[in-house]
Design an enzyme around this catalytic site. Structure first.
Site, PDB file in Angstrom:
ATOM      1  N   GLY A   1       0.818  -1.212   0.000  1.00  0.00           N
ATOM      2  CA  GLY A   1       0.000   0.000   0.000  1.00  0.00           C
ATOM      3  C   GLY A   1       0.846   1.254   0.000  1.00  0.00           C
TER       4      GLY A   1
ATOM      5  N   GLY B   1       2.647   3.688   1.451  1.00  0.00           N
ATOM      6  CA  GLY B   1       3.254   3.923   2.759  1.00  0.00           C
ATOM      7  C   GLY B   1       3.842   5.295   2.939  1.00  0.00           C
ATOM      8  NE  ARG B   2       8.626   6.369  -0.861  1.00  0.00           N
ATOM      9  CZ  ARG B   2       9.850   6.580  -1.330  1.00  0.00           C
ATOM     10  NH1 ARG B   2      10.664   7.393  -0.693  1.00  0.00           N
ATOM     11  NH2 ARG B   2      10.253   5.989  -2.430  1.00  0.00           N
TER      12      ARG B   2
ATOM     13  CE  LYS C   1       7.126   8.103  -4.822  1.00  0.00           C
ATOM     14  NZ  LYS C   1       8.021   7.376  -5.770  1.00  0.00           N
TER      15      LYS C   1
ATOM     16  N   GLY D   1       7.182   7.480   6.212  1.00  0.00           N
ATOM     17  CA  GLY D   1       6.243   8.153   5.324  1.00  0.00           C
ATOM     18  C   GLY D   1       6.824   9.308   4.541  1.00  0.00           C
TER      19      GLY D   1
ATOM     20  NE  ARG E   1       3.532   8.162  -8.387  1.00  0.00           N
ATOM     21  CZ  ARG E   1       3.947   7.096  -7.710  1.00  0.00           C
ATOM     22  NH1 ARG E   1       5.133   6.580  -7.953  1.00  0.00           N
ATOM     23  NH2 ARG E   1       3.194   6.560  -6.779  1.00  0.00           N
TER      24      ARG E   1
ATOM     25  NE  ARG F   1       0.852   1.407  -6.728  1.00  0.00           N
ATOM     26  CZ  ARG F   1       2.018   2.032  -6.691  1.00  0.00           C
ATOM     27  NH1 ARG F   1       3.129   1.366  -6.897  1.00  0.00           N
ATOM     28  NH2 ARG F   1       2.076   3.315  -6.416  1.00  0.00           N
TER      29      ARG F   1
ATOM     30  CG  ASP G   1       5.179  -3.522  -4.899  1.00  0.00           C
ATOM     31  OD1 ASP G   1       5.757  -4.608  -5.030  1.00  0.00           O
ATOM     32  OD2 ASP G   1       5.740  -2.507  -4.438  1.00  0.00           O
TER      33      ASP G   1
END
EC number: 2.7.7.-
Length: 497
Positions: A92, A94-95, A115, A128, A178, A185, A254
């Protein structure tokens, strides 16, 4: 229509999926004031954002994690994945946090994915955050790849801070915005398959088809045809990586986009000296993701996706889709390489001609980008002796250690070109449109990083501008097209890069 930040149009379709697909939360602002490092006017136009907005303090606030604009519904996406061949049941965002899905006047949807936005329920042991080093690399490379014609996520802006982040050493934190039509994914499908949550798996597949494969929406075999299209997009993507001499470094499932985009820039690298076994990730001790393994890993990853889709469609239909991968990849790669060699016609001997040339590159440790650019200067009508006489240098020939073997290959290449009545000037012009003069070599990115860590962002801007037109010679920019110095040829890059 140009819009202000507050007038951006959102249609947050992912946020309307069941809560099992994500965790809703806001970004965590930096502990110190954020500041804009660089912004991409071209990317701003994709969401109809007025470029004048890039200079507003509110712009830094939104993409530095401290402000939201109307319509945003931030969330962290759930997924799983095979990492270095081993299934990890929950990964998942995470950051990263999906701020929302902006829609432009052409009805194109763009995820705004921030991000480095702070901890989420999927951060595991992470903090994170992203560091300045890694965000600079992704910001520059995603745009470089786009200009090379390689499908990729885009980057809107890079926001820095003085907040300390701990990786292999103490660094400063940064955030990268981004953009992509979706960040779903392969691993997004895997998480629901392995949890045996087949209803959620079907909802996800229907959602992706409805949003991004609309021509399949009413097909009776839509899941098999959806998979076949993902196979095709992935094959073509990896063929483009191979032709460009680019290695991803961490092709975990992923990190594989369901749309066939280059996703998650970490320890990537454009090759300098040609090496088919090039490993760009110093953590990849067994070379699983080496350059010459990427086509096979693409197939392996697609087989994982096929496994995840088994509850939705027939096994044989999925196998038929998977069987298309290798022929598609090989055909696309050969097409791209013919263009790099300036060949207009397709002939059976081309594969051997190309492979033999790459063998010469390997034997001589010749620079992949430079040699292909100079290959455009190869003459079919001028005798080779003239190139080496009258004080002229045959620059191409000088790249090879075994000149006799090169001369033998060159004679075959010359005959091949003459066989299709190639005209030197026209062929050179075509080749210069596909063989770049400039690529984002790791050492160039590192020089920009070193300056940025001292507060000087001028090299980021210089590289960004240069890479927006990588095929055109620029006066005074010759050093950026040269082979790297010895210190820059084997830089160590890791997953935190």
């Amino acid at each position: 229509m140009r819009r202000g930040l507050e007038q951006l149009s959102f249609d947050n379709t992912y946020a309307r999926l069941p809560e099992a697909f994500y965790a809703k939360l806001n970004p965590t602002p930096f502990g110190s004031p954020p500041y804009l490092i660089h912004a991409n006017r071209t990317a701003a136009e994709l969401i109809d954002l007025d470029p004048e907005q890039l200079t507003r303090p509110e712009f830094v606030g939104v993409f530095g994690g401290s402000l939201l604009v109307p319509g945003m519904e931030p969330l962290a996406m759930l997924y799983a994945g095979h990492q270095f061949g081993v299934y990890v049941p929950q990964l998942g965002d995470g950051r990263a946090i999906l701020l929302g899905e902006a829609v432009n006047d052409r009805d194109e949807k763009w995820d705004l994915h921030l991000k480095g936005a702070g901890m989420t329920p999927f951060s595991r042991d992470g903090d994170g955050r992203a560091v300045l080093r890694s965000t600079i690399r992704e910001y520059l490379c995603s745009e470089a790849m786009h200009e090379l014609g390689i499908p990729t996520t885009r980057a809107l802006c890079l926001v820095g801070s003085d907040e300390k982040v701990y990786r292999e050493q103490v660094e400063t934190g940064a955030m990268l915005l981004r953009m992509a039509p979706t960040h779903v994914r392969f691993g997004t499908f895997e998480v629901f398959y392995y949890r045996k949550q087949y209803d959620a798996l079907k909802i996800l597949a229907d959602y992706v088809i409805d949003q991004h494969f609309r021509d399949l929406k009413d097909a009776t075999d839509k899941y098999a045809r959806f998979f076949a299209e993902v196979v095709e997009r992935t094959a073509r993507l990896i063929a483009r990586w191979q032709a460009a001499g680019w290695a991803h470094g961490v092709m975990n499932t992923d990190n594989m986009s369901i749309l066939g985009l280059t996703l998650d820039y970490g320890p990537f690298g454009f090759m300098d000296d040609y090496d088919a076994g090039f490993i760009c990730n110093h953590s990849d001790h067994n070379g699983r993701y080496a350059f010459n393994q990427q086509p096979y890993i693409g197939l392996w990853n697609l087989s994982c996706l096929a496994q995840a889709l088994l509850p939705l469609t027939d096994r044989e239909a999925l196998k038929a889709g998977l069987d298309r991968y290798t022929p598609l990849f090989e055909a696309e790669y050969l097409r791209l390489m013919r263009a790099k060699f300036g060949l207009s016609d397709a002939r059976p001997e081309d594969d051997e001609l190309i492979r033999d040339f790459l063998g010469l590159l390997q034997e001589s440790h010749a620079d992949y980008t430079i040699v292909f650019r100079e290959l455009g200067e190869f003459f079919t009508l001028t005798p080779p002796s003239r190139l080496k006489g009258e004080g002229e240098k045959d620059r191409l020939r000088e790249h090879f250690l075994n000149r006799e073997r090169f001369d033998e290959w060159a004679a075959r290449y010359r005959d091949r070109l003459r066989g299709e009545q190639s005209r030197d000037d026209e062929r050179r012009a075509r080749m210069e449109r596909v063989n770049p003069r400039y690529v984002l070599r790791n050492y160039l990115a590192q020089q920009a990083i070193d300056k940025a860590q001292q507060g000087d962002f001028s090299e980021i801007d210089r590289l960004f501008t240069l890479l927006q037109d990588p095929f055109t010679d620029r006066p005074g920019m010759e050093p950026y097209a040269a082979a790297p110095p010895n210190w820059g040829k084997h830089l160590s890059v890791s997953c935190s890069s």
